[in-house]
Design an enzyme around this catalytic site. Structure first.
Site, PDB file in Angstrom:
ATOM      1  N   TRP A  67      -3.747  -2.175  -1.467  1.00  0.00           N
ATOM      2  CA  TRP A  67      -3.780  -3.309  -2.297  1.00  0.00           C
ATOM      3  C   TRP A  67      -4.044  -4.414  -1.196  1.00  0.00           C
ATOM      4  CZ3 TRP A  67      -0.857  -7.831  -2.268  1.00  0.00           C
ATOM      5  CH2 TRP A  67      -1.044  -8.739  -3.154  1.00  0.00           C
ATOM      6  N   GLU A 120      10.584 -13.185 -19.883  1.00  0.00           N
ATOM      7  CA  GLU A 120      10.282 -12.084 -19.584  1.00  0.00           C
ATOM      8  C   GLU A 120       9.002 -11.569 -20.703  1.00  0.00           C
ATOM      9  OE1 GLU A 120      10.190  -9.833 -17.250  1.00  0.00           O
ATOM     10  OE2 GLU A 120      10.302  -8.018 -18.000  1.00  0.00           O
ATOM     11  N   ASN A 178       0.655  -0.414   6.051  1.00  0.00           N
ATOM     12  CA  ASN A 178       1.063  -1.279   4.981  1.00  0.00           C
ATOM     13  C   ASN A 178       1.756  -2.354   5.555  1.00  0.00           C
ATOM     14  OD1 ASN A 178       1.967  -2.043   2.546  1.00  0.00           O
ATOM     15  ND2 ASN A 178       3.918  -0.802   2.618  1.00  0.00           N
ATOM     16  N   GLY A 179       1.259  -3.780   5.070  1.00  0.00           N
ATOM     17  CA  GLY A 179       1.884  -4.912   5.469  1.00  0.00           C
ATOM     18  C   GLY A 179       0.852  -5.685   6.029  1.00  0.00           C
ATOM     19  N   LYS A 193       2.699  -2.703  -7.376  1.00  0.00           N
ATOM     20  CA  LYS A 193       4.086  -2.616  -8.058  1.00  0.00           C
ATOM     21  C   LYS A 193       5.137  -3.471  -7.017  1.00  0.00           C
ATOM     22  CE  LYS A 193       7.589  -0.556 -10.220  1.00  0.00           C
ATOM     23  NZ  LYS A 193       7.778  -1.588 -11.601  1.00  0.00           N
ATOM     24  N   HIS A 217      10.260 -31.403 -26.454  1.00  0.00           N
ATOM     25  CA  HIS A 217      10.054 -32.115 -25.289  1.00  0.00           C
ATOM     26  C   HIS A 217       8.485 -32.035 -24.899  1.00  0.00           C
ATOM     27  CE1 HIS A 217      14.191 -33.596 -25.178  1.00  0.00           C
ATOM     28  NE2 HIS A 217      14.497 -32.325 -25.496  1.00  0.00           N
ATOM     29  N   CYS A 233       0.814  -1.259   0.035  1.00  0.00           N
ATOM     30  CA  CYS A 233       0.021  -0.004   0.031  1.00  0.00           C
ATOM     31  C   CYS A 233       0.795   0.922   0.023  1.00  0.00           C
ATOM     32  CB  CYS A 233      -0.833   0.010   1.500  1.00  0.00           C
ATOM     33  SG  CYS A 233      -1.765  -1.486   1.478  1.00  0.00           S
ATOM     34  N   ARG A 248       1.447   1.434  -5.926  1.00  0.00           N
ATOM     35  CA  ARG A 248       1.697   0.881  -5.141  1.00  0.00           C
ATOM     36  C   ARG A 248       0.664  -0.250  -4.589  1.00  0.00           C
ATOM     37  NH1 ARG A 248       6.162   1.900  -2.065  1.00  0.00           N
ATOM     38  NH2 ARG A 248       5.188   0.609  -0.222  1.00  0.00           N
ATOM     39  N   LYS A 293       5.337  -9.970 -19.446  1.00  0.00           N
ATOM     40  CA  LYS A 293       4.898  -8.683 -19.926  1.00  0.00           C
ATOM     41  C   LYS A 293       3.725  -8.739 -20.462  1.00  0.00           C
ATOM     42  CE  LYS A 293       6.997  -6.385 -17.732  1.00  0.00           C
ATOM     43  NZ  LYS A 293       8.117  -6.833 -17.136  1.00  0.00           N
ATOM     44  N   GLU A 326       0.870  -9.988 -17.754  1.00  0.00           N
ATOM     45  CA  GLU A 326       0.352  -8.976 -16.725  1.00  0.00           C
ATOM     46  C   GLU A 326      -0.124  -7.779 -17.124  1.00  0.00           C
ATOM     47  OE1 GLU A 326       3.776  -7.345 -14.106  1.00  0.00           O
ATOM     48  OE2 GLU A 326       5.120  -7.206 -15.618  1.00  0.00           O
TER      49      GLU A 326
END
Ligand code: AGP
Length: 619
Positions: free
Chosen positions: A78, A488, A105-106, A614, A511, A2, A30, A492, A495
């Site tokens: 968040w 990567e 936050n946490g 983030k 395989h 947050c 955030r 991208k 997300e």
């Protein structure tokens, strides 16, 4: 995670709401599930909070304006405990007459038992959050002690987990108190006003003088003072520093999205990360590492710990550092590291990679490595954040603030820093198996220009993205350092464009994954430089032929002058030529641009994708 903002201004001032909302706008990356503010006004404490993005809170404040105030706190969330609803949004209130407001936050890990005890005493709760427990506890202590700092101190040691807490009380205008454990909090020092923030972006529009707080510390700010104590109540010191970037770096500066701006800033991210790290003759100097040359010479194993994009930069580092130094390198996802009984001792260098410096999984891996006696080094983009502080040494990347949730410029800067580390170790140990470190440094210094060249050639990639807006699935193939780039590229796309995407090592294709290829399936292939060792280039060209024969649409990323790929490619995206090991700095760029424009073509907000934040400050 947050975002948290606190502000106290002068006696006659009334700008708290404006400062807090401005800070929240800069911290919204955030978390953006809900937002809220609390102000201490002449009429007592006022709070407003709303589910959804900050805009919803702003509309609510337009319909119900708050009183003027010089003391305020604000939060952008968040969600972890309790869904993203108005009721679960912060601030939460506590104490007699609900005169205290608190944001967090946490995660407070023991909140169930604390809540049970409070419920047994008849305390009523209105949310499902762990935060409200802290609000009730600090509120109750304030009623007993009449002092916000003392109330916070009385509570913090009862809480387990990771937290930053900020509190204000109706009876303490001009005071905001903050506390931090395993979660970030910085102080902004102004002239007749002071600030608190999850990071300096919260107050960068007002001051660049900042104070870094240590672990388990409580800070009290008034308009013209601040004081710090430890969770044991003893006076403590923060560490003052100047922020080297200004508000414009954290703003869009004419771009419509932060992600686009940050992709364009990549030549600088690489260039600035290289700055000041070589002598005129090309010899690398990394004095800042704070690990002695003898200790580094003694290292016989390197383990990287990181998550997501940062972990893919570590995978690139594995290829480069093993080649250049002949030291075995392992990459461990930070959240798996602790649970696999890692083989680590005092000769192991554990390198964490993190943009934010506060990813909880990575932090916990670093702590575990230290407990096992390893040397710990952090590659990090955020000055003063928790992970570098917990590490023995730090190599900062200089990408500048990264705001978009999808990491781009920090990734290039992380790879650059890892190259620096590898070449430095090779230089120190006199190792030349992978080439002369000085010559490699010369080539590395040319990379910012080459990244710019790639950016200048992106028109066709943008067209492809627009044309492919209805695509349901995309595959990515690469070998050697191209393999992490395939991972990567897929991340991208997942997300920000919400498209199913998978990255594979191209050799793995037959395989299993080749069964996914059907007519029209788009596949990006990252082709190594033609002179790559072990016939790698030839092997990837064969992989392209194999999938093309089965109907795949082949989107090939190849070096200038590589004509071998042309007969088998539906599209060729060119990057300037460079030596095989440095190619990731170039080949990832088209994949970032592709994901960005596909997201935009689908009408999505690439800066704030659904369900993400983030950095992830919970395990
Ligand atoms: C990247 O686009 C992601 N959003 C994510 O994977 C990120 O790289 C990861 O969470 C690690 O974050 P950090 O670098 O701040 O530790």
């Amino acid at each position: 995670m947050c975002g948290i903002v606190g502000y106290v201004g002068p006696q006659m001032g009334s700008k708290a709401l404006g400062v807090v909302l401005e800070g929240l706008a800069r911290l919204e990356y955030r978390g953006y599930d809900s937002a809220g503010v609390a102000l201490v006004t002449a009429d007592g404490l006022q709070t407003e909070k709303r589910a959804g993005k900050l805009e919803n809170l702003r509309s609510a404040l337009d319909s119900h304006p708050m009183e003027e105030s010089r003391t305020g706190i604000g939060h952008t969330r968040w969600a972890t405990h309790g869904g993203p609803t108005d009721g679960n949004a912060h601030p939460h209130r506590g104490g007699e007459g609900d005169r205290l407001a608190l944001i967090h936050n946490g995660i407070i890990e023991n909140f169930h038992s604390l809540k049970k005890a409070l419920l047994a005493e008849g305390v009523e709760f209105v949310s499902e959050t762990d935060t409200e427990v802290a609000a009730k506890l600090v509120g109750r202590e304030y009623d007993k002690l009449g002092d916000l700092t003392a109330a916070m101190l009385a509570v913090v040691n009862q809480l387990q987990g990771a937290f930053t807490l900020l509190a204000v009380h109706a009876d303490s205008p001009g005071v905001v108190v903050g506390a931090r454990r395993n979660s970030p909090l910085v102080v902004g020092l102004g002239d007749g006003e002071n600030f608190l923030g999850s990071d300096v972006a919260a107050f960068i529009g007002h001051t660049r003088h900042a104070l870094e707080l240590g672990q388990d510390q409580i800070v009290t700010i008034t308009p013209d003072s601040y004081s710090v104590i430890g969770f044991d109540g003893a006076p403590a010191q923060g560490k003052a520093y100047e922020v080297t970037w200004d508000a414009s770096a954290a703003e869009k500066g004419g771009y419509s999205t932060f992600m686009e701006k940050e992709i364009d800033e990549q030549p600088h991210a690489v260039g600035d990360t290289l700055l000041g790290r070589t002598k005129d003759d090309g010899e690398l100097v990394l004095d800042e590492l704070r690990i002695s040359e003898d200790q580094l010479r003694n290292v016989d194993r390197i383990t990287f710990v990181a998550c997501g994009t940062a972990a893919y930069s570590a995978l690139v580092a594995k290829y480069a550092i093993e080649h250049w130094t002949r030291i075995p390198v392992e990459v461990s996802l930070a959240h798996e590291f602790r649970y696999c009984d890692p083989i680590v001792d005092e000769r192991t260098l554990v390198v964490s990679v993190s943009q934010s410096g506060e990813t909880m999984d990575t932090l916990m891996a670093v702590k575990h490595a230290k407990e096992l006696g390893a040397l710990t080094l952090s590659i990090c983009n955020t000055h003063g954040s928790t992970i570098p502080r917990e590490s023995d040494a730090v190599l900062y990347t200089h990408a500048g603030p990264e705001v978009a949730v999808a990491s781009t410029k920090a990734f290039l800067a992380q790879i650059t820093a890892a190259y620096l580390l590898g070449l430095y170790l090779a230089q120190l140990r006199g190792e030349t198996f992978g080439g002369d470190p000085k010559e490699l440094m010369t080539e590395l210094r040319e990379m910012p220009e080459k990244v710019q060249e790639v950016l200048d050639r992106m028109d066709r990639v943008v067209e492809m993205a627009n044309f492919m807006a209805d695509t349901r699935s995309v595959l990515f193939l690469g070998r050697h350092v191209g393999f992490p780039i395939a991972l990567e590229g897929a991340l991208k796309l997942k997300e920000i464009a919400y498209i199913h995407a998978e990255g594979f090592a191209a050799g793995e294709l037959k395989h299993g994954p080749i069964a996914l290829i059907e007519p029209g399936q788009p596949v990006f292939i990252i082709v190594p430089a033609p002179e790559s060792p072990h016939d790698l280039h030839k092997k990837v060209v064969s992989n392209i032929q194999e999938i093309r024969a089965r109907g795949a649409r082949t989107l090939v990323i190849a070096h200038d002058g590589d004509e071998d790929v042309v007969p088998f490619a539906n599209e060729v995206i060119r990057v300037p030529h460079c030596s095989p090991m440095l190619a990731p700095l170039l080949t990832v760029v088209p994949l970032q641009v592709f994901a960005l424009h596909l997201a935009l073509a689908k009408g999505l907000d690439p800066d704030q994708p659904r369900n993400l934040a983030k950095s992830v400050t919970v395990e």
